[in-house]
Design a protein around this motif. Structure first.
Motif, PDB file in Angstrom:
ATOM      1  N   UNK A  43       0.818  -1.220   0.000  1.00 40.89           N
ATOM      2  CA  UNK A  43       0.000   0.000   0.000  1.00 40.89           C
ATOM      3  C   UNK A  43       0.854   1.273   0.000  1.00 40.89           C
ATOM      4  N   UNK A  44       2.073   1.180   0.496  1.00 40.61           N
ATOM      5  CA  UNK A  44       2.935   2.368   0.550  1.00 40.61           C
ATOM      6  C   UNK A  44       3.072   2.965  -0.844  1.00 40.61           C
ATOM      7  N   UNK A  45       3.489   2.141  -1.780  1.00 45.44           N
ATOM      8  CA  UNK A  45       3.701   2.606  -3.148  1.00 45.44           C
ATOM      9  C   UNK A  45       2.427   3.060  -3.832  1.00 45.44           C
ATOM     10  N   UNK A  46       1.322   2.387  -3.548  1.00 44.26           N
ATOM     11  CA  UNK A  46       0.075   2.800  -4.194  1.00 44.26           C
ATOM     12  C   UNK A  46      -0.352   4.186  -3.718  1.00 44.26           C
ATOM     13  N   UNK A  47      -0.137   4.490  -2.446  1.00 46.86           N
ATOM     14  CA  UNK A  47      -0.471   5.830  -1.945  1.00 46.86           C
ATOM     15  C   UNK A  47       0.479   6.887  -2.514  1.00 46.86           C
ATOM     16  N   UNK A  48       1.747   6.531  -2.665  1.00 44.03           N
ATOM     17  CA  UNK A  48       2.704   7.458  -3.281  1.00 44.03           C
ATOM     18  C   UNK A  48       2.289   7.739  -4.724  1.00 44.03           C
ATOM     19  N   UNK A  49       1.913   6.702  -5.451  1.00 46.29           N
ATOM     20  CA  UNK A  49       1.452   6.886  -6.837  1.00 46.29           C
ATOM     21  C   UNK A  49       0.230   7.798  -6.887  1.00 46.29           C
ATOM     22  N   UNK A  66      -0.985   8.815   4.327  1.00 42.47           N
ATOM     23  CA  UNK A  66      -1.424   7.417   4.303  1.00 42.47           C
ATOM     24  C   UNK A  66      -0.244   6.495   4.002  1.00 42.47           C
ATOM     25  N   UNK A  67       0.606   6.895   3.059  1.00 40.86           N
ATOM     26  CA  UNK A  67       1.802   6.104   2.741  1.00 40.86           C
ATOM     27  C   UNK A  67       2.693   5.982   3.971  1.00 40.86           C
ATOM     28  N   UNK A  68       2.835   7.072   4.714  1.00 38.45           N
ATOM     29  CA  UNK A  68       3.640   7.062   5.933  1.00 38.45           C
ATOM     30  C   UNK A  68       3.068   6.091   6.966  1.00 38.45           C
ATOM     31  N   UNK A  69       1.758   6.123   7.171  1.00 40.82           N
ATOM     32  CA  UNK A  69       1.132   5.195   8.110  1.00 40.82           C
ATOM     33  C   UNK A  69       1.379   3.746   7.711  1.00 40.82           C
ATOM     34  N   UNK A  70       1.254   3.467   6.417  1.00 37.47           N
ATOM     35  CA  UNK A  70       1.478   2.102   5.934  1.00 37.47           C
ATOM     36  C   UNK A  70       2.951   1.698   6.110  1.00 37.47           C
ATOM     37  N   UNK A  71       3.854   2.626   5.894  1.00 33.19           N
ATOM     38  CA  UNK A  71       5.285   2.329   6.062  1.00 33.19           C
ATOM     39  C   UNK A  71       5.592   2.012   7.523  1.00 33.19           C
ATOM     40  N   UNK A  72       5.012   2.778   8.427  1.00 38.99           N
ATOM     41  CA  UNK A  72       5.221   2.519   9.859  1.00 38.99           C
ATOM     42  C   UNK A  72       4.641   1.162  10.251  1.00 38.99           C
ATOM     43  N   UNK A  73       3.461   0.848   9.724  1.00 40.64           N
ATOM     44  CA  UNK A  73       2.837  -0.443  10.025  1.00 40.64           C
ATOM     45  C   UNK A  73       3.687  -1.590   9.474  1.00 40.64           C
ATOM     46  N   UNK A  74       4.188  -1.434   8.262  1.00 36.99           N
ATOM     47  CA  UNK A  74       5.026  -2.464   7.659  1.00 36.99           C
ATOM     48  C   UNK A  74       6.288  -2.681   8.489  1.00 36.99           C
ATOM     49  N   UNK A  75       6.888  -1.589   8.914  1.00 36.49           N
ATOM     50  CA  UNK A  75       8.081  -1.689   9.768  1.00 36.49           C
ATOM     51  C   UNK A  75       7.762  -2.506  11.024  1.00 36.49           C
ATOM     52  N   UNK A  76       6.605  -2.263  11.608  1.00 31.27           N
ATOM     53  CA  UNK A  76       6.168  -3.016  12.792  1.00 31.27           C
ATOM     54  C   UNK A  76       6.077  -4.513  12.503  1.00 31.27           C
ATOM     55  N   UNK A  77       5.381  -4.878  11.411  1.00 33.27           N
ATOM     56  CA  UNK A  77       5.202  -6.293  11.084  1.00 33.27           C
ATOM     57  C   UNK A  77       6.539  -6.963  10.797  1.00 33.27           C
ATOM     58  N   UNK A  78       7.435  -6.275  10.126  1.00 33.06           N
ATOM     59  CA  UNK A  78       8.749  -6.843   9.840  1.00 33.06           C
ATOM     60  C   UNK A  78       9.533  -7.090  11.133  1.00 33.06           C
ATOM     61  N   UNK A  79       9.457  -6.134  12.045  1.00 33.52           N
ATOM     62  CA  UNK A  79      10.119  -6.314  13.341  1.00 33.52           C
ATOM     63  C   UNK A  79       9.530  -7.498  14.094  1.00 33.52           C
TER      64      UNK A  79
END
Length: 115
Positions: A43-49, A66-79
């Motif tokens: 979703x990060x890239x789709x919001x950037x687009x 929205x892209x920022x929120x998705x990036x933060x969430x992704x970082x969480x899941x990866x951790x």
């Protein structure tokens, strides 16, 4: 100056898809977490687009937020995937670092455009 962010977030989404292909066969917990990281990481890239085609500054800020929120969430899941030892930390470190860098870039863009 043209931003490389759309290409960078697309490449990130591709890496997320490949990671999720690996996770798909690893069991029920992995499958559930895979869906979370797949959704937020792509979703990060789709919001950037969408932000690239924004109709106003307010719309641009909204899409990038929205892209920022998705990036933060992704970082969480990866951790979490690393901490729970579902995927070896060494394998996740590069993509987790990229997620962290995307958070920093998107934070800067959002703050700069709110002023």
């Amino acid at each position: 100056m043209k931003s490389d962010l759309p290409e960078r977030t697309f490449a990130f989404a591709e890496r997320i898809v490949r990671l999720c292909q690996f996770l798909e066969s690893e069991g029920i917990v992995s499958s559930i977490l895979m869906k979370q990281v797949l959704r937020s990481g792509t979703a990060i890239g789709s919001h950037v687009e969408e932000g690239q085609a924004s109709e106003s500054k307010k719309d641009f800020i909204h899409k990038y937020s929205l892209a920022l929120k998705e990036a933060r969430e992704t970082h969480y899941w990866l951790r979490l995937l690393a901490a729970a030892e579902i995927v070896p930390r060494a394998r996740l470190d590069p993509i987790t670092q990229e997620a962290n860098e995307l958070v920093a870039i998107l934070t800067t863009i959002c703050k700069k455009n709110r002023d």
